[in-house]
Structures are given as structure tokens and as C-alpha cells.
Design a protein around this motif. Structure first.
Motif, short mmCIF file in Angstrom:
data_model
loop_
_atom_site.label_atom_id
_atom_site.label_comp_id
_atom_site.label_asym_id
_atom_site.label_seq_id
_atom_site.Cartn_x
_atom_site.Cartn_y
_atom_site.Cartn_z
N ALA A 130 -3.57 -15.18 -3.94
CA ALA A 130 -3.17 -16.50 -4.41
C ALA A 130 -3.36 -17.51 -3.27
N PHE A 131 -3.85 -18.69 -3.62
CA PHE A 131 -3.87 -19.80 -2.69
C PHE A 131 -2.52 -20.49 -2.68
N ILE A 181 -2.15 -15.39 0.16
CA ILE A 181 -1.23 -14.25 0.13
C ILE A 181 -1.79 -13.24 -0.87
N ALA A 182 -1.70 -11.96 -0.54
CA ALA A 182 -2.37 -10.96 -1.38
C ALA A 182 -1.61 -9.63 -1.33
N THR A 183 -1.87 -8.80 -2.33
CA THR A 183 -1.32 -7.45 -2.38
C THR A 183 -1.99 -6.59 -1.32
N ASP A 184 -1.20 -5.85 -0.57
CA ASP A 184 -1.70 -4.90 0.43
C ASP A 184 -1.97 -3.58 -0.28
N ASN A 187 6.99 -0.80 -3.97
CA ASN A 187 5.73 -1.48 -3.67
C ASN A 187 5.95 -2.99 -3.72
N ALA A 188 4.89 -3.75 -3.49
CA ALA A 188 4.91 -5.22 -3.64
C ALA A 188 3.54 -5.64 -4.12
N TRP A 189 3.47 -6.13 -5.34
CA TRP A 189 2.19 -6.42 -5.99
C TRP A 189 2.13 -7.88 -6.45
N ALA A 190 0.88 -8.37 -6.56
CA ALA A 190 0.53 -9.63 -7.25
C ALA A 190 1.41 -10.80 -6.84
N PRO A 191 1.37 -11.19 -5.54
CA PRO A 191 2.23 -12.29 -5.09
C PRO A 191 1.72 -13.65 -5.55
N GLU A 192 2.65 -14.55 -5.73
CA GLU A 192 2.39 -15.96 -6.05
C GLU A 192 3.43 -16.80 -5.30
N TRP A 210 6.79 -11.89 -6.63
CA TRP A 210 5.88 -10.75 -6.71
C TRP A 210 6.53 -9.66 -7.57
N ALA A 211 5.77 -8.61 -7.86
CA ALA A 211 6.28 -7.49 -8.66
C ALA A 211 6.60 -6.30 -7.76
N THR A 212 7.73 -5.67 -8.01
CA THR A 212 8.10 -4.43 -7.31
C THR A 212 8.58 -3.41 -8.34
N ASN A 213 8.14 -2.16 -8.17
CA ASN A 213 8.61 -1.07 -9.00
C ASN A 213 9.96 -0.58 -8.49
#
Length: 477
Positions: A86-87, A99-102, A150-155, A169-172
Motif C-alpha cells: 500500500a502507498f 507498507i507491505a506483507t512480509d 501473522n500480519a497480512w495485507a496492511p493499509e 492489517w489482518a492477523t490470524n
């Protein structure tokens, strides 16, 4: 007369409806003077595709790959791969972040591992001009979440109510032993430190939510200041008048034939100069990549219209979950100058024609059978010192150039100094051994040329027939 007027009114109304439908279905192209749009995205799985790529559009629906379709940023940190970028632009336009998913699927991690024991970090780049980026750093956002996997798909979005960014972001966090992704958020002002994470979106029961993106809506359009689109089994739309306030479920896009079993990764874009939006959706089920659906009211699910495949073009590379920025004219000029579609080449030796210039652990030499081949692929840029000269930028290490130091060559990251520019700049001249090939004369040591010696690349004066062969090369595809 009244019957005639009624008939004429009906005809006029039908014509207006047809015109309105055509206007909505066919997005207006921006005029030549309008700045365009910049998309940051990744292109697939594997260590090369899970990096940062850029594409540009003048009208929002026809996209061109920048940088010759090559990556523009590589992550050497964490899993060494990045997805879902994401910008973020500061309110005054003085600073930018990616910012991005690792995450690197197929290059050290499986989907099961990334879901149940993935990186709790995001990858962050920072810039003041949208073209010169910092080295990436890891930002731990999910480490403090109990049983966060985890940490996914940040905005991120600027929140005027808190005068900082809401980073989400999303975390399981498993529920009864089963996967359960929820959206968490933190506050940050600099993407270096974050407040303790809190739940932002938690769907009922076992329902998961992974991708969500928010767009701010101008006054007079719909009933909400903000609309968010989320991948939660459908593409669900919600509206709110504050980022951290109460959100109202507005429905989903299944009514226009776009179900969560077909599409994911919602990505907003507003067309310049008009209250018209594209919501780009990734056709993951069919492998079709992104497609735009167009609306004049993002808060009305029934207003979205799918586009004919002939009305848009996503460019040469597949675009995977990313983010679209509306550019200013100054930003566009800088981006297009920095990432032109320069051909990607290999540099072939004249007297060892099975060997090519390559980097290995940032040392530079000529080798046969280079693997991976991208270690021997470069873009010959306009020289860092200016026009009329050339510099060689690595394809798989963007921002790194062939540079001499003490007459030895290394692949080195451009530090922006005049000394670096001079050391990494050359004059392209007719080949010293064969004028149909090329040789490369040092910009700051004009009595010396790039040559190989014992297969290592050096900067030497050329005085013998052997040396002339060593200093002669050909750019090949």
C-alpha cells in the motif's frame, strides 16, 4: 397534445438513461494535461515476483508497466519477499511510505506456515520524493497480539480525528483451533513505532476477513464520508463518517455477479476530475488478474458495473493486490523519469562469448551459465552524472549499480552522492576490439575502461590487443 408530450418525455427519459449508462460503463479518459495514476503491486509467487513493481496509467483503466516490467524495490529483510503493498502519502505531500506483507510463498515458506506461524512484521520503505527509497525495515505490528500468527495485507489512512495514521492489517488468531483472520489496527505517526494493536473488524463466528481498503468520499456523494471494501467471503461494502467510528453494512457485490468465490483484493481508485470510482478486484479464482468495476456512488452496491474486457488493459505483468495513487504533475514527472521502460540487457564478453557480466554476492565478474539469470541482467540507464553517459542498474537489486572503487567493481546501492554518480557512470564508445561491439570508458578516469581480468571486472588502462578484447562487450537481450 398531452399524449404527444408524454410520449416525447418518455423518449427523452430513455435517451438520458442510455447516455447515463454509457457514461458510467465507459470511463472518461483523462486529458493530456491531467496527471495520471501509479499502482504499486506484486506479480505472483516466487522470490522475484513477490517484490515491488510499479505501473502507470493516464486514464485509470489502461496500464503500462514501468521499469521495463522489472521490480523497483527488493526486500532483503524478514522472509525476503513482499506482497499486498500500500502507498501512504503524508497530508502535506512531503513524505511517502510503502507498507507491505512480509511473505514469500514458494521461496522458503508454505501457505500453511505463513497462516499459522508467519511473520508478525510488515515491511516499510520511506521516501521524500516517491523515487528515492530508504532501505526496507521491519515493523512489528502483530507480536503483541495474543496467539497472533501473522500480519497480512496492511493499509493505512490519515485520521484527522487523532491527527495520525490508522494502520490496519489482518492477523490470524485461531478460534477453537480453526483459522480466523480478523482486522487489527494501531496508531502511528512515522511507521516506526505503533500503539498497542486493537481489534478493528471481527466478523461473527468463524467468518474470516483478510483484505480491506478504505476510501474517503467527497461531500454530496452518498451518505458516508468513508467507504470500505473487504474480502470476507464476499466483497462487502461498509460506510462510516469516522474511521474508528461505527460502520454500517451496505451490502456486497454478489448482486452484480461478483462473489467472494470469484474475486478478492479490493483496490480503490478515484478518476481525476469527476465523481467516478473504480474498484479493482483480483479474479483469483480464474487467474484473470485485476478487473475494474465502475461506480458513481461507492456506498451503493447496486451501482457497480462490470467492464467489458476490451475496455481496460492491465499491461504486460499480472497485477496482484496493491494500491493506486492519484499523482500530481510533479510526482508523475519524477516517477516516469526514474522508471522509464529501458530495455533489460545482458552484457556479453567479446573474447569469452559464453560469459556474461554478473554479480554474485555483490562482487562483479564474467561467468557462463549464470543462475539465476537475473544476476546477469541490467538496465543501461542514462548516466547518473547526466545525459550522454550511461550507468548500469541491476534488475534483481533495484537501486544498485555497477561501481568502481580502487579500480575494482562491485554492485553497490546508490547513495545519491556526486562521488557515487561519477564512479558508476561511463561513456559508451565503439568497441576497442571490434567497432560493432561496445566499450565503456570511465567518466572520472577517462584513460581507463571496464575490462575483465581473470574473469573479474576491473577498471584499467587499455594498451594491448588482449586488453582490448577484454574491454569489449555487447548488450544482448
Amino acid at each position: 397534445m398531452s399524449a404527444l408530450r408524454a410520449r416525447l418525455s418518455a423518449i427523452l427519459l430513455a435517451a438520458c438513461l442510455i447516455f447515463a449508462s454509457q457514461a458510467l460503463t465507459a470511463p472518461e479518459e483523462a486529458t493530456a494535461a491531467d496527471p495520471g495514476y501509479l499502482m504499486v503491486h506484486f506479480t505472483g509467487d516466487g522470490s522475484t515476483n513477490q517484490q515491488m513493481y510499479l505501473s502507470h496509467s493516464t486514464d485509470g483503466v489502461h496500464w503500462d508497466d514501468l521499469n521495463g516490467g522489472g521490480m523497483v524495490l527488493r526486500s532483503p529483510v524478514g522472509t525476503k519477499g513482499v506482497r499486498d503493498p500500500a502507498f501512504v502519502r503524508s497530508p502535506d505531500g512531503s513524505k511517502y511510505w510503502i507498507i507491505a506483507t512480509d511473505l514469500c510463498i514458494g521461496c522458503g515458506q508454505t501457505w500453511s506456515q505463513s497462516i499459522n506461524d508467519g511473520s508478525r512484521n510488515l515491511v516499510v520503505w520511506e521516501s521524500t520524493d516517491l523515487v528515492t527509497w530508504s532501505e526496507p525495515r521491519l515493523l512489528n505490528v502483530a507480536g503483541a497480539i495474543p496467539d497472533g500468527r501473522n500480519a497480512w495485507a496492511p493499509e493505512a489512512i490519515w485520521d484527522p480525528a487523532s491527527n495520525d495514521y490508522v494502520l490496519y492489517w489482518a492477523t490470524n488468531v485461531p478460534l477453537n483451533g480453526a483459522t480466523k483472520h480478523r482486522i487489527f489496527y494501531s496508531h502511528t505517526s512515522d511507521f516506526r513505532t505503533v500503539s498497542p494493536p486493537q481489534i478493528y473488524i471481527d466478523r461473527p463466528g468463524t467468518q474470516e476477513i483478510i483484505d480491506t481498503q478504505i476510501i474517503e468520499i467527497p461531500a454530496g456523494v452518498g451518505n458516508y464520508r468513508y467507504v470500505r471494501a473487504s474480502g470476507d467471503g464476499q466483497i462487502t461494502l461498509e460506510g462510516s463518517n469516522s474511521i474508528l467510528g461505527t460502520w454500517t453494512n451496505l451490502g456486497n457485490l454478489s448482486g452484480v455477479g461478483l462473489t467472494g468465490a470469484m474475486v478478492e483484493g479490493p483496490m480503490w481508485m478515484k478518476f481525476n476530475g469527476t465523481n467516478k470510482w473504480a474498484l479493482y478486484l483480483d479474479q483469483y479464482a480464474s487467474g484473470g488478474g485485476y478487473m475494474p468495476v465502475i461506480t458513481t456512488n461507492p456506498s451503493d452496491p447496486a451501482s457497480y458495473q462490470k467492464q467489458a474486457s476490451t475496455s481496460y488493459n492491465m499491461g504486460g505483468t499480472k497485477k496482484r493486490h496493491g494500491w493506486i495513487m492519484n499523482l500530481t504533475a510533479a510526482e508523475e514527472n519524477r516517477v516516469l523519469a526514474r522508471y522509464p521502460n529501458t530495455p533489460i540487457n545482458r552484457i556479453q564478453s567479446y573474447n569469452f562469448q559464453d560469459r556474461y557480466v554478473r554479480q554474485t554476492n555483490f562482487d562483479v565478474r564474467i561467468d557462463p551459465n549464470v543462475s539465476p539469470v537475473d544476476d546477469s541482467r541490467f538496465q543501461m540507464r542514462t548516466g547518473l552524472t547526466g545525459t550522454g553517459t550511461v550507468s548500469f542498474e541491476s534488475i534483481n537489486n533495484p537501486g544498485y549499480f555497477l561501481r568502481h572503487s580502487n579500480y575494482d567493481f562491485q554492485l553497490v546501492r546508490n547513495d545519491g552522492t556526486a562521488q557515487f554518480a561519477a564512479d558508476a557512470t561511463f561513456n559508451k564508445v565503439a568497441g576497442l576490439a571490434d567497432p560493432t561491439w561496445s566499450s565503456f570508458q570511465s567518466y572520472n578516469f577517462p584513460d581507463r575502461y571496464i575490462r575483465h581480468y581473470a574473469y573479474e571486472l576491473r577498471l584499467d588502462p587499455i594498451t594491448t590487443t588482449t586488453a582490448r578484447g577484454d574491454a569489449t562487450f555487447r548488450l544482448t537481450s
